[in-house]
Design a protein around this motif. Structure first.
Motif, PDB file in Angstrom:
ATOM      1  N   PHE A   1       0.811  -1.216   0.000  1.00 46.33           N
ATOM      2  CA  PHE A   1       0.000   0.000   0.000  1.00 46.33           C
ATOM      3  C   PHE A   1       0.846   1.268   0.000  1.00 46.33           C
ATOM      4  CE2 PHE A   1       0.255  -1.974   4.199  1.00 46.33           C
ATOM      5  CZ  PHE A   1       0.966  -1.011   4.915  1.00 46.33           C
ATOM      6  N   VAL A   2       2.166   1.156   0.138  1.00 47.09           N
ATOM      7  CA  VAL A   2       3.039   2.337   0.107  1.00 47.09           C
ATOM      8  C   VAL A   2       3.410   2.630  -1.345  1.00 47.09           C
ATOM      9  CG1 VAL A   2       5.268   3.298   0.802  1.00 47.09           C
ATOM     10  CG2 VAL A   2       3.945   1.916   2.411  1.00 47.09           C
ATOM     11  N   LYS A   3       2.980   3.775  -1.837  1.00 42.75           N
ATOM     12  CA  LYS A   3       3.208   4.145  -3.235  1.00 42.75           C
ATOM     13  C   LYS A   3       4.195   5.295  -3.395  1.00 42.75           C
ATOM     14  CE  LYS A   3       0.140   1.134  -4.544  1.00 42.75           C
ATOM     15  NZ  LYS A   3       0.576  -0.112  -5.217  1.00 42.75           N
ATOM     16  N   ARG A   4       4.483   5.990  -2.285  1.00 44.14           N
ATOM     17  CA  ARG A   4       5.360   7.157  -2.371  1.00 44.14           C
ATOM     18  C   ARG A   4       6.005   7.373  -1.007  1.00 44.14           C
ATOM     19  NH1 ARG A   4       4.750  11.669  -6.226  1.00 44.14           N
ATOM     20  NH2 ARG A   4       2.870  10.570  -6.895  1.00 44.14           N
ATOM     21  N   VAL A   5       7.285   7.774  -1.008  1.00 43.33           N
ATOM     22  CA  VAL A   5       7.995   8.033   0.237  1.00 43.33           C
ATOM     23  C   VAL A   5       8.676   9.397   0.155  1.00 43.33           C
ATOM     24  CG1 VAL A   5       8.358   5.617   0.895  1.00 43.33           C
ATOM     25  CG2 VAL A   5      10.017   6.753  -0.600  1.00 43.33           C
ATOM     26  N   VAL A   6       8.765  10.055   1.311  1.00 42.16           N
ATOM     27  CA  VAL A   6       9.400  11.367   1.385  1.00 42.16           C
ATOM     28  C   VAL A   6      10.438  11.332   2.507  1.00 42.16           C
ATOM     29  CG1 VAL A   6       9.068  13.856   1.646  1.00 42.16           C
ATOM     30  CG2 VAL A   6       7.234  12.448   0.633  1.00 42.16           C
ATOM     31  N   PHE A   7      11.674  11.701   2.174  1.00 41.73           N
ATOM     32  CA  PHE A   7      12.758  11.736   3.151  1.00 41.73           C
ATOM     33  C   PHE A   7      13.058  13.187   3.505  1.00 41.73           C
ATOM     34  CE2 PHE A   7      13.739   8.106   0.251  1.00 41.73           C
ATOM     35  CZ  PHE A   7      13.446   7.075   1.132  1.00 41.73           C
ATOM     36  N   ILE A   8      13.059  13.517   4.804  1.00 38.58           N
ATOM     37  CA  ILE A   8      13.371  14.862   5.263  1.00 38.58           C
ATOM     38  C   ILE A   8      14.599  14.799   6.164  1.00 38.58           C
ATOM     39  CG2 ILE A   8      12.516  16.911   6.459  1.00 38.58           C
ATOM     40  CD1 ILE A   8       9.671  16.000   5.906  1.00 38.58           C
ATOM     41  N   SER A   9      15.668  15.484   5.759  1.00 41.47           N
ATOM     42  CA  SER A   9      16.916  15.514   6.559  1.00 41.47           C
ATOM     43  C   SER A   9      17.354  14.108   6.958  1.00 41.47           C
ATOM     44  CB  SER A   9      16.720  16.369   7.828  1.00 41.47           C
ATOM     45  OG  SER A   9      16.362  17.684   7.514  1.00 41.47           O
ATOM     46  N   THR A  10      17.295  13.190   6.032  1.00 37.95           N
ATOM     47  CA  THR A  10      17.560  11.777   6.341  1.00 37.95           C
ATOM     48  C   THR A  10      19.022  11.413   6.117  1.00 37.95           C
ATOM     49  OG1 THR A  10      15.294  11.140   5.814  1.00 37.95           O
ATOM     50  CG2 THR A  10      16.959   9.406   5.718  1.00 37.95           C
ATOM     51  N   PRO A  11      19.687  10.810   7.101  1.00 34.91           N
ATOM     52  CA  PRO A  11      21.093  10.412   6.960  1.00 34.91           C
ATOM     53  C   PRO A  11      21.229   9.104   6.178  1.00 34.91           C
ATOM     54  CG  PRO A  11      20.312   9.814   9.130  1.00 34.91           C
ATOM     55  CD  PRO A  11      19.166  10.533   8.462  1.00 34.91           C
ATOM     56  N   GLN A  12      20.959   9.167   4.891  1.00 29.30           N
ATOM     57  CA  GLN A  12      21.010   7.951   4.065  1.00 29.30           C
ATOM     58  C   GLN A  12      22.368   7.261   4.152  1.00 29.30           C
ATOM     59  OE1 GLN A  12      18.266   6.984   2.603  1.00 29.30           O
ATOM     60  NE2 GLN A  12      17.034   8.771   2.055  1.00 29.30           N
ATOM     61  N   HIS A  13      23.421   8.058   4.296  1.00 25.13           N
ATOM     62  CA  HIS A  13      24.780   7.505   4.381  1.00 25.13           C
ATOM     63  C   HIS A  13      25.441   7.838   5.715  1.00 25.13           C
ATOM     64  CE1 HIS A  13      24.677   6.447   0.088  1.00 25.13           C
ATOM     65  NE2 HIS A  13      24.073   7.602  -0.081  1.00 25.13           N
ATOM     66  N   GLY A  14      24.636   8.154   6.739  1.00 26.66           N
ATOM     67  CA  GLY A  14      25.192   8.386   8.059  1.00 26.66           C
ATOM     68  C   GLY A  14      25.127   9.836   8.503  1.00 26.66           C
TER      69      GLY A  14
ATOM     70  N   ASN B   1      28.913   2.107   9.543  1.00 25.79           N
ATOM     71  CA  ASN B   1      28.117   0.977  10.022  1.00 25.79           C
ATOM     72  C   ASN B   1      27.749   0.046   8.873  1.00 25.79           C
ATOM     73  OD1 ASN B   1      25.168  -0.174  10.509  1.00 25.79           O
ATOM     74  ND2 ASN B   1      26.164   0.054  12.500  1.00 25.79           N
ATOM     75  N   PRO B   2      28.074  -1.239   8.960  1.00 28.26           N
ATOM     76  CA  PRO B   2      27.788  -2.157   7.844  1.00 28.26           C
ATOM     77  C   PRO B   2      26.303  -2.246   7.505  1.00 28.26           C
ATOM     78  CG  PRO B   2      29.337  -3.149   9.387  1.00 28.26           C
ATOM     79  CD  PRO B   2      28.823  -1.911  10.046  1.00 28.26           C
ATOM     80  N   GLY B   3      25.438  -2.203   8.531  1.00 26.34           N
ATOM     81  CA  GLY B   3      24.010  -2.276   8.269  1.00 26.34           C
ATOM     82  C   GLY B   3      23.517  -1.076   7.499  1.00 26.34           C
ATOM     83  N   LEU B   4      24.005   0.114   7.865  1.00 22.13           N
ATOM     84  CA  LEU B   4      23.614   1.330   7.148  1.00 22.13           C
ATOM     85  C   LEU B   4      24.123   1.286   5.714  1.00 22.13           C
ATOM     86  CD1 LEU B   4      22.259   4.110   7.318  1.00 22.13           C
ATOM     87  CD2 LEU B   4      24.489   5.048   7.965  1.00 22.13           C
ATOM     88  N   LYS B   5      25.331   0.757   5.518  1.00 21.92           N
ATOM     89  CA  LYS B   5      25.870   0.641   4.158  1.00 21.92           C
ATOM     90  C   LYS B   5      25.003  -0.292   3.309  1.00 21.92           C
ATOM     91  CE  LYS B   5      30.746   1.679   5.062  1.00 21.92           C
ATOM     92  NZ  LYS B   5      32.141   1.178   4.971  1.00 21.92           N
ATOM     93  N   ILE B   6      24.522  -1.372   3.921  1.00 21.86           N
ATOM     94  CA  ILE B   6      23.630  -2.284   3.190  1.00 21.86           C
ATOM     95  C   ILE B   6      22.351  -1.562   2.821  1.00 21.86           C
ATOM     96  CG2 ILE B   6      22.152  -4.315   3.438  1.00 21.86           C
ATOM     97  CD1 ILE B   6      24.389  -5.591   5.097  1.00 21.86           C
ATOM     98  N   LEU B   7      21.758  -0.847   3.776  1.00 29.43           N
ATOM     99  CA  LEU B   7      20.522  -0.118   3.497  1.00 29.43           C
ATOM    100  C   LEU B   7      20.729   0.907   2.394  1.00 29.43           C
ATOM    101  CD1 LEU B   7      17.570   0.422   4.218  1.00 29.43           C
ATOM    102  CD2 LEU B   7      18.374   2.006   5.994  1.00 29.43           C
ATOM    103  N   ALA B   8      21.853   1.619   2.432  1.00 32.09           N
ATOM    104  CA  ALA B   8      22.138   2.636   1.420  1.00 32.09           C
ATOM    105  C   ALA B   8      22.345   2.024   0.041  1.00 32.09           C
ATOM    106  CB  ALA B   8      23.370   3.439   1.825  1.00 32.09           C
TER     107      ALA B   8
ATOM    108  N   ILE C   1      22.478   5.256  17.492  1.00 30.60           N
ATOM    109  CA  ILE C   1      23.593   6.093  17.051  1.00 30.60           C
ATOM    110  C   ILE C   1      24.599   5.259  16.271  1.00 30.60           C
ATOM    111  CG2 ILE C   1      25.515   7.549  17.822  1.00 30.60           C
ATOM    112  CD1 ILE C   1      23.787   8.524  20.081  1.00 30.60           C
ATOM    113  N   ASP C   2      24.850   4.026  16.716  1.00 36.57           N
ATOM    114  CA  ASP C   2      25.690   3.114  15.928  1.00 36.57           C
ATOM    115  C   ASP C   2      25.140   2.980  14.514  1.00 36.57           C
ATOM    116  OD1 ASP C   2      27.620   2.269  17.887  1.00 36.57           O
ATOM    117  OD2 ASP C   2      26.070   1.057  18.822  1.00 36.57           O
ATOM    118  N   ASN C   3      23.818   2.879  14.426  1.00 39.87           N
ATOM    119  CA  ASN C   3      23.191   2.636  13.132  1.00 39.87           C
ATOM    120  C   ASN C   3      23.224   3.844  12.211  1.00 39.87           C
ATOM    121  OD1 ASN C   3      22.587   0.044  13.967  1.00 39.87           O
ATOM    122  ND2 ASN C   3      20.567   0.598  14.732  1.00 39.87           N
ATOM    123  N   MET C   4      23.644   5.016  12.732  1.00 33.28           N
ATOM    124  CA  MET C   4      23.806   6.202  11.881  1.00 33.28           C
ATOM    125  C   MET C   4      25.271   6.516  11.605  1.00 33.28           C
ATOM    126  SD  MET C   4      20.795   8.937  12.743  1.00 33.28           S
ATOM    127  CE  MET C   4      21.233   9.222  14.454  1.00 33.28           C
TER     128      MET C   4
END
Length: 219
Positions: free
Chosen positions: A57-70, A127-134, A120-123
């Protein structure tokens, strides 16, 4: 549905739109997930925490000030060390990991129990998990937008909002990118509010349209 997330909430927003396969589980265990011996409740908890697929049901996402890479501060060791002393995982999660570690003898899982990760580790950019997400882009069938805060009047590419650098918040797969000259808490600024309104009105006219294959429009 349109899902909007500010800061680390933007990372959670991304999890509603992607399929990570087994990558998060493989990061914390060398044992295939279907081979661990845990209770049904623990298996369900681990599945919900580590395996994500796009919500239909999610058709659109909006990121605000999001640390995509930390985030900037998260890269500093003293910050993460302090957070580790102040923050603990929920007992249900710790019990689930303990069950999995006991059943597998997996040293990776045992190490998590010795030093549970914090938000904070996850940002941390490393962080390997954040790198995977990115590394997992928002799929083209879901339209993505970014609102990025940058303080001052200098080049946006070299700027940051005090918490997140522009280069961290920028991702290629968005169909629009709005830069707001403000600090990290830009969500209450008129420019950011108007941009969210514009996106929502656009969604009303094309709620199910696939994302066009074009670069982000910067304005």
């Amino acid at each position: 549905m349109v899902v909007i997330g500010h800061s680390q909430g933007g990372l959670l927003t991304k999890l509603t739109a992607i399929d990570n396969g087994t990558r998060f589980w493989d990061l914390i265990s060398d044992k295939p997930f279907d081979q661990i011996k845990v209770s049904p409740e623990t298996r369900t908890l681990l599945q919900r925490s580590l395996f994500f697929k796009p919500l239909p049901f999610v058709k659109r996402v909006v990121f605000i000030s999001t640390p995509q890479h930390g985030a900037i501060l998260a890269a500093q060791q003293w910050v993460t060390s302090l957070a580790a002393k102040l923050v603990t995982l929920p007992q249900t999660m710790l019990s689930g990991i303990a069950q999995a570690a006991t059943s597998t003898g997996d040293e990776k899982l045992t190490a998590i129990l010795r030093r549970p990760p914090t938000s904070i580790d996850n940002m941390n950019p490393n962080n390997p998990g954040l790198k995977i997400l990115a590394s997992i882009p928002v799929p083209p069938q879901i339209r993505a937008h970014s609102i990025i805060a940058v303080e001052g009047d200098g080049p946006k590419e070299d700027g940051d909002d005090g918490v997140v650098a522009y280069q961290s918040a920028h991702i290629d797969e968005v169909i629009s990118e709005k830069v707001v000259r403000w600090n990290h808490s830009c969500q209450d600024q008129p420019e950011a509010i108007e941009e969210v309104r514009r996106i929502l009105l656009e969604h009303l006219t094309t709620p199910d349209a696939p994302s066009p294959k074009l670069a982000a429009s910067n304005y």
